[in-house]
Design a protein around this motif. Structure first.
Motif, mmCIF file in Angstrom:
data_model
loop_
_atom_site.group_PDB
_atom_site.id
_atom_site.type_symbol
_atom_site.label_atom_id
_atom_site.label_comp_id
_atom_site.label_asym_id
_atom_site.label_seq_id
_atom_site.Cartn_x
_atom_site.Cartn_y
_atom_site.Cartn_z
ATOM 1 N N LYS A 1 -1.550 -11.546 -10.690
ATOM 2 C CA LYS A 1 -2.341 -12.559 -11.381
ATOM 3 C C LYS A 1 -1.483 -13.743 -11.794
ATOM 4 O O LYS A 1 -1.931 -14.893 -11.790
ATOM 5 C CB LYS A 1 -3.006 -11.931 -12.606
ATOM 6 N N PHE A 2 -0.224 -13.468 -12.116
ATOM 7 C CA PHE A 2 0.694 -14.525 -12.563
ATOM 8 C C PHE A 2 1.712 -14.901 -11.482
ATOM 9 O O PHE A 2 2.786 -15.416 -11.778
ATOM 10 C CB PHE A 2 1.404 -14.092 -13.844
ATOM 11 N N ASN A 3 1.344 -14.623 -10.217
ATOM 12 C CA ASN A 3 2.156 -15.012 -9.065
ATOM 13 C C ASN A 3 3.571 -14.437 -9.119
ATOM 14 O O ASN A 3 4.555 -15.106 -8.774
ATOM 15 C CB ASN A 3 2.238 -16.549 -8.959
ATOM 16 N N ILE A 4 3.675 -13.189 -9.546
ATOM 17 C CA ILE A 4 4.962 -12.500 -9.576
ATOM 18 C C ILE A 4 4.915 -11.359 -8.578
ATOM 19 O O ILE A 4 3.946 -10.586 -8.525
ATOM 20 C CB ILE A 4 5.275 -11.960 -10.990
ATOM 21 N N ASP A 5 5.952 -11.242 -7.784
ATOM 22 C CA ASP A 5 6.032 -10.208 -6.754
ATOM 23 C C ASP A 5 6.092 -8.828 -7.412
ATOM 24 O O ASP A 5 7.014 -8.545 -8.182
ATOM 25 C CB ASP A 5 7.276 -10.440 -5.894
ATOM 26 N N PRO A 6 5.124 -7.947 -7.130
ATOM 27 C CA PRO A 6 5.134 -6.608 -7.735
ATOM 28 C C PRO A 6 6.361 -5.774 -7.370
ATOM 29 O O PRO A 6 6.709 -4.829 -8.096
ATOM 30 C CB PRO A 6 3.855 -5.961 -7.192
ATOM 31 N N THR A 7 7.011 -6.124 -6.256
ATOM 32 C CA THR A 7 8.193 -5.358 -5.850
ATOM 33 C C THR A 7 9.466 -5.858 -6.524
ATOM 34 O O THR A 7 10.547 -5.310 -6.280
ATOM 35 C CB THR A 7 8.366 -5.430 -4.324
ATOM 36 N N SER A 8 9.338 -6.891 -7.348
ATOM 37 C CA SER A 8 10.515 -7.433 -8.017
ATOM 38 C C SER A 8 11.115 -6.401 -8.960
ATOM 39 O O SER A 8 10.385 -5.748 -9.734
ATOM 40 C CB SER A 8 10.131 -8.682 -8.808
ATOM 41 N N PRO A 9 12.443 -6.232 -8.916
ATOM 42 C CA PRO A 9 13.066 -5.239 -9.805
ATOM 43 C C PRO A 9 13.006 -5.634 -11.281
ATOM 44 O O PRO A 9 13.108 -4.781 -12.160
ATOM 45 C CB PRO A 9 14.513 -5.190 -9.305
ATOM 46 N N ASP A 10 12.854 -6.938 -11.569
ATOM 47 C CA ASP A 10 12.808 -7.397 -12.959
ATOM 48 C C ASP A 10 11.809 -8.542 -13.078
ATOM 49 O O ASP A 10 12.176 -9.720 -13.049
ATOM 50 C CB ASP A 10 14.196 -7.850 -13.413
ATOM 51 N N PRO A 11 10.506 -8.231 -13.231
ATOM 52 C CA PRO A 11 9.474 -9.268 -13.294
ATOM 53 C C PRO A 11 9.691 -10.258 -14.433
ATOM 54 O O PRO A 11 9.417 -11.452 -14.284
ATOM 55 C CB PRO A 11 8.188 -8.465 -13.500
ATOM 56 N N GLU B 1 -1.534 12.556 -13.479
ATOM 57 C CA GLU B 1 -0.871 11.846 -12.361
ATOM 58 C C GLU B 1 -1.743 10.676 -11.895
ATOM 59 O O GLU B 1 -1.217 9.595 -11.564
ATOM 60 C CB GLU B 1 -0.612 12.806 -11.215
ATOM 61 N N LYS B 2 -3.067 10.891 -11.891
ATOM 62 C CA LYS B 2 -3.967 9.798 -11.537
ATOM 63 C C LYS B 2 -3.910 8.677 -12.591
ATOM 64 O O LYS B 2 -3.998 7.493 -12.265
ATOM 65 C CB LYS B 2 -5.398 10.313 -11.393
ATOM 66 N N GLN B 3 -3.762 9.070 -13.877
ATOM 67 C CA GLN B 3 -3.649 8.074 -14.940
ATOM 68 C C GLN B 3 -2.385 7.217 -14.748
ATOM 69 O O GLN B 3 -2.418 6.007 -14.976
ATOM 70 C CB GLN B 3 -3.624 8.768 -16.302
ATOM 71 N N VAL B 4 -1.303 7.869 -14.334
ATOM 72 C CA VAL B 4 -0.068 7.118 -14.059
ATOM 73 C C VAL B 4 -0.280 6.145 -12.907
ATOM 74 O O VAL B 4 0.131 4.980 -12.964
ATOM 75 C CB VAL B 4 1.084 8.087 -13.746
ATOM 76 N N GLU B 5 -0.973 6.614 -11.881
ATOM 77 C CA GLU B 5 -1.221 5.758 -10.718
ATOM 78 C C GLU B 5 -2.103 4.574 -11.094
ATOM 79 O O GLU B 5 -1.860 3.429 -10.668
ATOM 80 C CB GLU B 5 -1.884 6.587 -9.621
ATOM 81 N N LEU B 6 -3.145 4.824 -11.918
ATOM 82 C CA LEU B 6 -4.022 3.744 -12.362
ATOM 83 C C LEU B 6 -3.254 2.730 -13.200
ATOM 84 O O LEU B 6 -3.471 1.509 -13.100
ATOM 85 C CB LEU B 6 -5.189 4.324 -13.164
ATOM 86 N N ALA B 7 -2.336 3.213 -14.045
ATOM 87 C CA ALA B 7 -1.545 2.301 -14.877
ATOM 88 C C ALA B 7 -0.631 1.421 -14.017
ATOM 89 O O ALA B 7 -0.441 0.232 -14.305
ATOM 90 C CB ALA B 7 -0.736 3.109 -15.877
ATOM 91 N N LYS B 8 -0.074 1.997 -12.974
ATOM 92 C CA LYS B 8 0.788 1.227 -12.075
ATOM 93 C C LYS B 8 -0.027 0.175 -11.307
ATOM 94 O O LYS B 8 0.442 -0.958 -11.085
ATOM 95 C CB LYS B 8 1.495 2.154 -11.092
ATOM 96 N N ILE B 9 -1.250 0.554 -10.908
ATOM 97 C CA ILE B 9 -2.113 -0.414 -10.222
ATOM 98 C C ILE B 9 -2.436 -1.586 -11.146
ATOM 99 O O ILE B 9 -2.427 -2.756 -10.750
ATOM 100 C CB ILE B 9 -3.402 0.271 -9.734
ATOM 101 N N ALA B 10 -2.713 -1.273 -12.405
ATOM 102 C CA ALA B 10 -3.021 -2.317 -13.377
ATOM 103 C C ALA B 10 -1.814 -3.240 -13.581
ATOM 104 O O ALA B 10 -1.963 -4.466 -13.730
ATOM 105 C CB ALA B 10 -3.442 -1.682 -14.702
ATOM 106 N N LEU B 11 -0.611 -2.654 -13.591
ATOM 107 C CA LEU B 11 0.601 -3.467 -13.723
ATOM 108 C C LEU B 11 0.757 -4.413 -12.539
ATOM 109 O O LEU B 11 1.057 -5.610 -12.707
ATOM 110 C CB LEU B 11 1.825 -2.560 -13.850
ATOM 111 N N ASN B 12 0.544 -3.886 -11.325
ATOM 112 C CA ASN B 12 0.668 -4.734 -10.125
ATOM 113 C C ASN B 12 -0.354 -5.873 -10.133
ATOM 114 O O ASN B 12 -0.054 -7.007 -9.751
ATOM 115 C CB ASN B 12 0.494 -3.881 -8.871
ATOM 116 N N GLU B 13 -1.576 -5.553 -10.581
ATOM 117 C CA GLU B 13 -2.609 -6.593 -10.644
ATOM 118 C C GLU B 13 -2.220 -7.673 -11.654
ATOM 119 O O GLU B 13 -2.465 -8.862 -11.427
ATOM 120 C CB GLU B 13 -3.946 -5.960 -11.019
ATOM 121 N N THR B 14 -1.607 -7.262 -12.740
ATOM 122 C CA THR B 14 -1.158 -8.240 -13.736
ATOM 123 C C THR B 14 -0.072 -9.144 -13.154
ATOM 124 O O THR B 14 -0.086 -10.366 -13.353
ATOM 125 C CB THR B 14 -0.628 -7.519 -14.981
ATOM 126 N N LEU B 15 0.857 -8.550 -12.433
ATOM 127 C CA LEU B 15 1.937 -9.336 -11.822
ATOM 128 C C LEU B 15 1.390 -10.328 -10.796
ATOM 129 O O LEU B 15 1.785 -11.502 -10.777
ATOM 130 C CB LEU B 15 2.959 -8.410 -11.176
#
Length: 359
Positions: A160-170, A144-158
């Motif tokens: 980084k490229f000025n994309i809203d992490p809450t966007s339903p379709d980045p 479960e922590k691995q899933v959370e870390l992966a989601k954090i990494a995804l948000n950081e990537t978004l």
């Protein structure tokens, strides 16, 4: 021989004495030729009308229905539609030179987002597998922590490229960024004006104007200089007269529908005057591409006093005429109004019928 010489000498002395006597103080002097007295031209203050017209040259074009703008600033790259081309809504008209860099960035961004999303999905699948296998609680918690870390990494990537992490379709947002460097036709119609390759544009720059091929209007190009001054005396709705250049005997009435800002509702860099006719002429007399002359009445004053420009002087801030007074020619200050090449309005300082002389 001596007598002859003596007589000749006496004769010459007598002739000389007569000549000298004629040159004496008692002789009458010759009358000098008089110089002609210069005659000054006169002008009479008259009463009449002054009309100031300006003639502008325009072209019959499809009536403007839509204006297309880029959604971002940049420089025009490829242009896919030219003036008089018929286009359909959604058709690609042009793109920016910045598009290539934006697409390159978009591709790498898309790959980074997809990679981060795959990591989230894999971590989530592993978690679901552990739960299905009734794994130990500690293993499930770690995953479960691995899933959370992966989601954090995804948000950081978004981010980084000025994309809203809450966007339903980045990825759709990324495509939208690419689309800003492209310009599509907002409606069906005919291209009236188009940008040129290399031109710098911003989101407020009219890139394309699209007209209705079934409706026509007159478009007049505004030139620098006198025309800019004339625009101050025009307004939207002002009545004008229009004549086709290939048949000047035809006269159509119309109105100014649009002037460039700040004189009207048009864009500041549009540099055109738009005229619509009161009634559509016969098809044989009026078609797209025809050149016409538009006559605009800038001023019309009736029953005013006037003099020709040659009668008026302006020196040192004074405006005056020369009139014959009791002691000879003298200056008379006047106030003037409208001016044409033939007439100058006299507001004050003279009366009708009064005679002035040339300066």
């Amino acid at each position: 021989m001596k007598k002859i010489i003596l007589i000749s000498l006496v004769s010459w002395m007598m002739i000389a004495s007569i000549v000298l006597a004629g040159c004496g103080p008692n002789s009458s002097a010759a009358t000098p030729t008089p110089f002609p007295t210069p005659v000054r031209k006169t002008f009479t203050v008259s009463r009449g009308n002054i009309v100031i017209d300006v003639q502008l040259f325009g072209q019959v074009m499809p009536k403007v229905m839509n204006t297309a703008f880029f959604q971002m600033g940049g420089h025009v790259g490829d242009v896919y539609a030219q003036v008089n081309d018929v286009v359909k809504k959604g058709q690609l008209l042009a793109d920016l030179t910045e598009l290539k860099d934006i697409q390159t960035t978009a591709y790498s961004t898309s790959d980074a987002i997809k990679t981060a999303q795959i990591n989230v999905d894999m971590a989530q699948l592993t978690l679901e597998k552990l739960k299905a296998q009734h794994a130990q609680d500690v293993d499930i918690q770690i995953q479960e922590k691995q899933v959370e870390l992966a989601k954090i990494a995804l948000n950081e990537t978004l981010l980084k490229f000025n994309i809203d992490p809450t966007s339903p379709d980045p990825l759709a947002d990324l495509d939208a960024q690419v689309a800003k460097a492209k310009l599509y036709a907002p409606a069906d119609g005919v291209i009236i004006s188009a940008v040129t390759v290399g031109r710098a544009v911003v989101p407020t720059t009219p890139a394309f104007t699209i007209g209705d091929g079934k409706q026509m209007e007159i478009v007049v190009a505004v030139l620098s200089g006198d025309t800019d001054q004339q625009l101050k005396d025009m307004y939207e709705g002002k009545v004008v007269s229009v004549s086709p250049n290939d048949n000047p005997n035809l006269k159509w009435s119309g109105k100014i529908s649009q002037l460039p800002s700040p004189y009207g509702t048009g864009a500041a860099d549009d540099n055109t005057i738009h005229v619509v006719l009161d009634q559509a002429p016969a098809a044989a007399d009026y078609k797209s591409g025809d050149t016409v002359t538009v006559t605009v009445e800038l001023a019309n004053k009736k029953n005013i006093l006037w003099l020709p420009p040659a009668a008026i002087r302006q020196v040192g801030g004074r405006t005056f005429v020369i009139i014959n007074g009791q002691n000879g020619p003298q200056r008379a200050d006047i106030e003037i109004g409208l001016k044409t090449k033939d007439k100058v309005e006299i507001i004050s300082g003279l009366t009708e019928g009064q005679v002035v002389v040339s300066p």
